[in-house]
Design an enzyme around this catalytic site. Sequence first.
Site, PDB file in Angstrom:
ATOM      1  N   LEU A   1       0.806  -1.216   0.000  1.00  0.00           N
ATOM      2  CA  LEU A   1       0.000   0.000   0.000  1.00  0.00           C
ATOM      3  C   LEU A   1       0.842   1.271   0.000  1.00  0.00           C
ATOM      4  CD1 LEU A   1      -1.765   0.404   3.485  1.00  0.00           C
ATOM      5  CD2 LEU A   1      -0.193  -1.413   3.043  1.00  0.00           C
ATOM      6  N   VAL A   2       0.336   2.272  -0.701  1.00  0.00           N
ATOM      7  CA  VAL A   2       0.991   3.581  -0.785  1.00  0.00           C
ATOM      8  C   VAL A   2      -0.079   4.632  -0.534  1.00  0.00           C
ATOM      9  CG1 VAL A   2       2.178   5.216  -2.317  1.00  0.00           C
ATOM     10  CG2 VAL A   2       2.734   2.783  -2.415  1.00  0.00           C
TER      11      VAL A   2
ATOM     12  N   GLN B   1       3.826   7.798  -8.550  1.00  0.00           N
ATOM     13  CA  GLN B   1       5.195   8.301  -8.702  1.00  0.00           C
ATOM     14  C   GLN B   1       6.222   7.177  -8.752  1.00  0.00           C
ATOM     15  OE1 GLN B   1       5.793  10.732  -5.313  1.00  0.00           O
ATOM     16  NE2 GLN B   1       4.135  12.150  -5.819  1.00  0.00           N
TER      17      GLN B   1
ATOM     18  N   TYR C   1       0.799  -5.050 -11.456  1.00  0.00           N
ATOM     19  CA  TYR C   1       1.733  -6.144 -11.216  1.00  0.00           C
ATOM     20  C   TYR C   1       2.213  -6.785 -12.493  1.00  0.00           C
ATOM     21  CZ  TYR C   1       0.789  -5.712  -6.275  1.00  0.00           C
ATOM     22  OH  TYR C   1       0.700  -5.225  -5.009  1.00  0.00           O
TER      23      TYR C   1
ATOM     24  N   LEU D   1       6.445   4.810  -6.483  1.00  0.00           N
ATOM     25  CA  LEU D   1       6.856   4.375  -5.150  1.00  0.00           C
ATOM     26  C   LEU D   1       6.435   2.935  -4.876  1.00  0.00           C
ATOM     27  CD1 LEU D   1       6.111   7.630  -3.116  1.00  0.00           C
ATOM     28  CD2 LEU D   1       8.320   6.737  -3.813  1.00  0.00           C
TER      29      LEU D   1
END
Lengths: 213, 246
Positions: free
Chosen positions: B183-184, B191, B225, B193
């Site tokens: 999770l971000v 970006q 993914y 991440l």
Amino acid sequence: MELKWVVTTPKTQKPKSLSLPQTSLPVFISTKPTHVNPDELQRLFGACKLSTHRFSTYAEESSSDPVQMIDVEKLRVALSHSSFVTVMEPVTPQNGEMIGFGRAVSDMGLTASIYDVMVAPPLRGLGIGKMIVQRIIRMLRSMDIYDIAALCSENERLFFEKCGFGDDMLGSTTMMYTRTVSASSEGNNMTKRFGRKLLLVPPLKSSLRFPNQ
Amino acid sequence: MAAVKLMSSSLFPNVSLGLPCGETNWLMSPYNLHTQIAKHASKKHKGFRLKAGFWDSIKSGFLKNSTTQVVEPPSTLEEEEEPLPEEFVLVEKTEPDGAIEQIIFSSGGEIDIYDLQSLCDKVGWPRRPLSKMAAALKNSYMVATLHSVRKLPGSEGDDQKTLIGMARATSDHAFNATIWDVLVDPSYQGQGLGKALVEKIIRALLQRDIGNITLFADSQVVEFYRNLGFEPDPEGIKGMFWYPKY
């Protein structure tokens, strides 16, 4: 370690006209680490034609291909980080021969995955595999884990369905890392071989930059 | 607020290797994952308390026990077995008011469980019992985190540190691994991440010869993914889940 009795006449197909005597076979089922010998387990892997690599060379081969040796030391490491069940057929009063196995890897809090469930070929179809899976589930449930996954190939699906497994109710897609080097990628990529797959190791990148820098 | 130091699953469960992050001007350059932890630990980390000969005492403890149990991991593999805690600045940005924001990647597993819960809230995930989450993190093979550290201009010491991303993997340390809970923070998405988090985990796993890397993706992240090298149901391999029939 528990003693269980397995009926050796499979319930599935014998027609009524055949009057075969029903015999029971005693097997020991155990979750004790000391009851698993990694060398014996390696032999069982071989007898069942299974590999620790998902994309092993077994999938395509005929029986004449050489047995893919499983790294016993790695097996030892894996066992020390798994909870597992082993089934033994007592050959003599003192020792038993491993005829079935299964293991689970868990984070002891939320999730668990079941791997390497196997039963020696001559003793299949007698409910031993199901016994193994049920025992693993019992172990996990006692640790309050209910999110239990099992990765299985096409021909194992029916078995797991019979053990109470089904497709993810939340509709998730199972994915595995299979990236390999393509013809267009640069020559100095690091790769590692696992069975049939040559996997690409993501490079150590330099820092990202925010777009407005 | 209770800060719980959690370490990814370890042969040495009583060791806490929480690496201080964002304190003073401490910055680490990325180093090769194969670097032996015993050598570099004392050099690079300020305030990293590790007694001399600690690793030797652990090693001898294992050698003592290895003959009594059948499935003790071989002591020779110890030094390379665990993902080495790594911490470095992934991105650095200077804001118009002179403040500097750094996104720091860490695989040391130091997470405040309440920060994690509020991050899960931000991405819209259902709440899970804290004790279960804590246990899961503690017993994961690798926990990778992203923290945003903002240093305000002219301030001394007090930086704003926020958890903005996490990913974890469970593994049997030898063959199989499953990546869970990537999770971000929504305001930091888009970006790269998340990609950095997952790629780091993949790299750590492959370098330790763990080749079966699996995850269960919700439909909206399957493409994400796929771009990272994951294939859905490869060769018909599927994940099945246990559903108790009451």
